[in-house]
Design a protein around this motif. Structure first.
Motif, PDB file in Angstrom:
ATOM      1  N   PRO A  13      15.846  11.577 -57.302  1.00 26.70           N
ATOM      2  CA  PRO A  13      16.158  10.152 -56.649  1.00 26.70           C
ATOM      3  C   PRO A  13      17.795  10.031 -56.903  1.00 26.70           C
ATOM      4  CG  PRO A  13      14.179   9.904 -57.667  1.00 26.70           C
ATOM      5  CD  PRO A  13      14.739  11.282 -58.189  1.00 26.70           C
ATOM      6  N   TRP A  14      18.231  10.553 -57.808  1.00 23.07           N
ATOM      7  CA  TRP A  14      19.921  10.144 -58.252  1.00 23.07           C
ATOM      8  C   TRP A  14      20.722  10.995 -57.485  1.00 23.07           C
ATOM      9  CZ3 TRP A  14      21.708  14.757 -60.301  1.00 23.07           C
ATOM     10  CH2 TRP A  14      20.648  15.570 -60.955  1.00 23.07           C
ATOM     11  N   GLN A  15      19.927  11.960 -56.669  1.00 23.05           N
ATOM     12  CA  GLN A  15      20.635  12.928 -55.545  1.00 23.05           C
ATOM     13  C   GLN A  15      20.779  12.167 -54.343  1.00 23.05           C
ATOM     14  OE1 GLN A  15      18.348  16.384 -56.159  1.00 23.05           O
ATOM     15  NE2 GLN A  15      19.966  17.333 -57.492  1.00 23.05           N
ATOM     16  N   CYS A  16      20.329  11.012 -53.948  1.00 25.64           N
ATOM     17  CA  CYS A  16      19.998  10.642 -52.853  1.00 25.64           C
ATOM     18  C   CYS A  16      21.301   9.449 -52.566  1.00 25.64           C
ATOM     19  CB  CYS A  16      18.857  10.043 -52.360  1.00 25.64           C
ATOM     20  SG  CYS A  16      17.316  11.101 -52.393  1.00 25.64           S
ATOM     21  N   ASP A  17      21.671   9.156 -51.329  1.00 24.83           N
ATOM     22  CA  ASP A  17      22.729   8.214 -50.906  1.00 24.83           C
ATOM     23  C   ASP A  17      22.186   7.095 -50.732  1.00 24.83           C
ATOM     24  OD1 ASP A  17      21.996   8.758 -48.551  1.00 24.83           O
ATOM     25  OD2 ASP A  17      23.659  10.055 -47.947  1.00 24.83           O
ATOM     26  N   HIS A  18      23.107   6.104 -50.072  1.00 23.90           N
ATOM     27  CA  HIS A  18      22.951   4.775 -49.823  1.00 23.90           C
ATOM     28  C   HIS A  18      22.074   4.751 -48.578  1.00 23.90           C
ATOM     29  CE1 HIS A  18      25.884   5.732 -47.201  1.00 23.90           C
ATOM     30  NE2 HIS A  18      25.669   4.802 -46.278  1.00 23.90           N
ATOM     31  N   VAL A  19      21.795   5.784 -47.907  1.00 22.55           N
ATOM     32  CA  VAL A  19      20.695   5.776 -46.751  1.00 22.55           C
ATOM     33  C   VAL A  19      19.509   6.460 -46.918  1.00 22.55           C
ATOM     34  CG1 VAL A  19      20.622   6.880 -44.297  1.00 22.55           C
ATOM     35  CG2 VAL A  19      22.625   6.587 -45.284  1.00 22.55           C
ATOM     36  N   GLY A  20      19.171   6.649 -48.217  1.00 28.74           N
ATOM     37  CA  GLY A  20      18.084   7.432 -48.953  1.00 28.74           C
ATOM     38  C   GLY A  20      17.748   8.806 -48.756  1.00 28.74           C
ATOM     39  N   HIS A  21      18.765   9.728 -48.150  1.00 31.31           N
ATOM     40  CA  HIS A  21      18.460  11.101 -48.200  1.00 31.31           C
ATOM     41  C   HIS A  21      19.384  11.716 -49.058  1.00 31.31           C
ATOM     42  CE1 HIS A  21      20.898  10.666 -44.442  1.00 31.31           C
ATOM     43  NE2 HIS A  21      21.817  11.238 -45.405  1.00 31.31           N
ATOM     44  N   MET A  22      19.199  13.106 -49.336  1.00 33.18           N
ATOM     45  CA  MET A  22      20.084  13.729 -50.384  1.00 33.18           C
ATOM     46  C   MET A  22      21.388  13.625 -49.859  1.00 33.18           C
ATOM     47  SD  MET A  22      19.551  17.488 -51.903  1.00 33.18           S
ATOM     48  CE  MET A  22      19.782  18.469 -50.444  1.00 33.18           C
ATOM     49  N   ASN A  23      22.463  13.395 -50.786  1.00 31.42           N
ATOM     50  CA  ASN A  23      23.805  13.396 -50.440  1.00 31.42           C
ATOM     51  C   ASN A  23      24.196  14.763 -50.180  1.00 31.42           C
ATOM     52  OD1 ASN A  23      26.685  13.323 -51.546  1.00 31.42           O
ATOM     53  ND2 ASN A  23      26.360  11.366 -50.517  1.00 31.42           N
ATOM     54  N   LYS A  66      20.520  19.760 -40.415  1.00 32.71           N
ATOM     55  CA  LYS A  66      19.591  19.845 -39.267  1.00 32.71           C
ATOM     56  C   LYS A  66      18.360  18.565 -39.579  1.00 32.71           C
ATOM     57  CE  LYS A  66      20.858  23.641 -37.629  1.00 32.71           C
ATOM     58  NZ  LYS A  66      21.683  23.731 -36.392  1.00 32.71           N
ATOM     59  N   ARG A  67      17.705  18.438 -41.091  1.00 30.18           N
ATOM     60  CA  ARG A  67      16.817  17.411 -40.968  1.00 30.18           C
ATOM     61  C   ARG A  67      17.172  16.821 -42.412  1.00 30.18           C
ATOM     62  NH1 ARG A  67      14.633  17.906 -36.669  1.00 30.18           N
ATOM     63  NH2 ARG A  67      12.726  19.038 -36.062  1.00 30.18           N
ATOM     64  N   GLU A  68      16.753  15.814 -42.747  1.00 25.18           N
ATOM     65  CA  GLU A  68      17.142  15.158 -43.993  1.00 25.18           C
ATOM     66  C   GLU A  68      16.029  15.497 -45.074  1.00 25.18           C
ATOM     67  OE1 GLU A  68      17.293  10.802 -43.495  1.00 25.18           O
ATOM     68  OE2 GLU A  68      15.137  10.608 -43.084  1.00 25.18           O
ATOM     69  N   THR A 100       6.924  21.432 -45.805  1.00 28.56           N
ATOM     70  CA  THR A 100       6.956  21.872 -44.336  1.00 28.56           C
ATOM     71  C   THR A 100       7.591  22.657 -43.644  1.00 28.56           C
ATOM     72  OG1 THR A 100       8.894  20.529 -43.805  1.00 28.56           O
ATOM     73  CG2 THR A 100       7.025  19.136 -44.312  1.00 28.56           C
ATOM     74  N   GLY A 101       8.227  23.484 -44.250  1.00 35.08           N
ATOM     75  CA  GLY A 101       8.748  24.611 -43.683  1.00 35.08           C
ATOM     76  C   GLY A 101       9.912  24.337 -42.962  1.00 35.08           C
ATOM     77  N   GLU A 102      10.303  23.155 -42.513  1.00 33.99           N
ATOM     78  CA  GLU A 102      11.466  22.741 -41.729  1.00 33.99           C
ATOM     79  C   GLU A 102      12.815  22.962 -42.363  1.00 33.99           C
ATOM     80  OE1 GLU A 102       9.988  19.128 -39.163  1.00 33.99           O
ATOM     81  OE2 GLU A 102      10.459  18.614 -41.126  1.00 33.99           O
ATOM     82  N   ILE A 103      13.779  23.647 -41.320  1.00 31.32           N
ATOM     83  CA  ILE A 103      15.039  23.840 -41.765  1.00 31.32           C
ATOM     84  C   ILE A 103      15.624  22.497 -41.984  1.00 31.32           C
ATOM     85  CG2 ILE A 103      17.324  24.962 -41.399  1.00 31.32           C
ATOM     86  CD1 ILE A 103      15.851  27.063 -39.541  1.00 31.32           C
ATOM     87  N   ALA A 104      16.370  22.385 -43.195  1.00 31.51           N
ATOM     88  CA  ALA A 104      17.280  20.960 -43.479  1.00 31.51           C
ATOM     89  C   ALA A 104      18.477  21.262 -43.275  1.00 31.51           C
ATOM     90  CB  ALA A 104      16.784  20.653 -45.014  1.00 31.51           C
TER      91      ALA A 104
END
Length: 144
Positions: A13-23, A66-68, A100-104
């Motif tokens: 969680p502490w690696q996430c930014d104000h939008v909620g995804h990894m910074n 590519k994906r959050e 999921t295997g999705e490329i992030a």
């Protein structure tokens, strides 16, 4: 070269930014950890770097997002060597959501072999260059 995982981890969680995804700073950090695992696999081990007085420096890094990734997501990075020159190496990482295997994200880096004392680029030794050359691949995809 088989693209075994060069990094596995979790998004905290502490690696996430104000939008909620990894910074973005954490993408770079996870790719950096993958660098050192890839380097060890191809002969640029910590022992080699310490004993030889050589080091590696990134001179170019391009990241495509590519994906959050969200807090709690499991992350896996797979890597391939794309090219080796006299003093440089180019490689690619793909970061995936391990569930999921999705490329992030994907990251292509050019690194330079350097003399730590003179702080200047230096050629790879012949044996090390051959060892790295054995790992060069043209990736179609890094999928398992």
């Amino acid at each position: 070269m088989e693209s075994d995982a060069t990094y596995r981890g979790t998004v905290y969680p502490w690696q996430c930014d104000h939008v909620g995804h990894m910074n973005i700073m954490w993408y770079v950090g996870k790719f950096d950890e993958a660098n050192w695992n890839l380097f060890a696999r191809i002969g640029l081990t910590p022992t080699y770097l310490r004993q030889s007085g050589h080091g590696m420096a990134a001179v170019q890094q391009n990241i495509s997002y590519k994906r959050e990734l969200l807090a709690g997501d499991l992350v896996e990075v797979r890597s391939v060597v794309l090219d080796i020159g006299d003093k440089s190496i180019r490689f690619r990482h793909e970061m995936r959501n391990a569930e999921t295997g999705e490329i992030a994200a994907a990251c292509e880096i050019t690194g330079v072999h350097l003399d730590r004392r003179t702080r200047k680029s230096t050629p790879f030794g012949a044996q090390l260059r051959r060892q790295i050359q054995d790992h060069v691949a043209v990736p179609q995809s890094l999928e398992a």
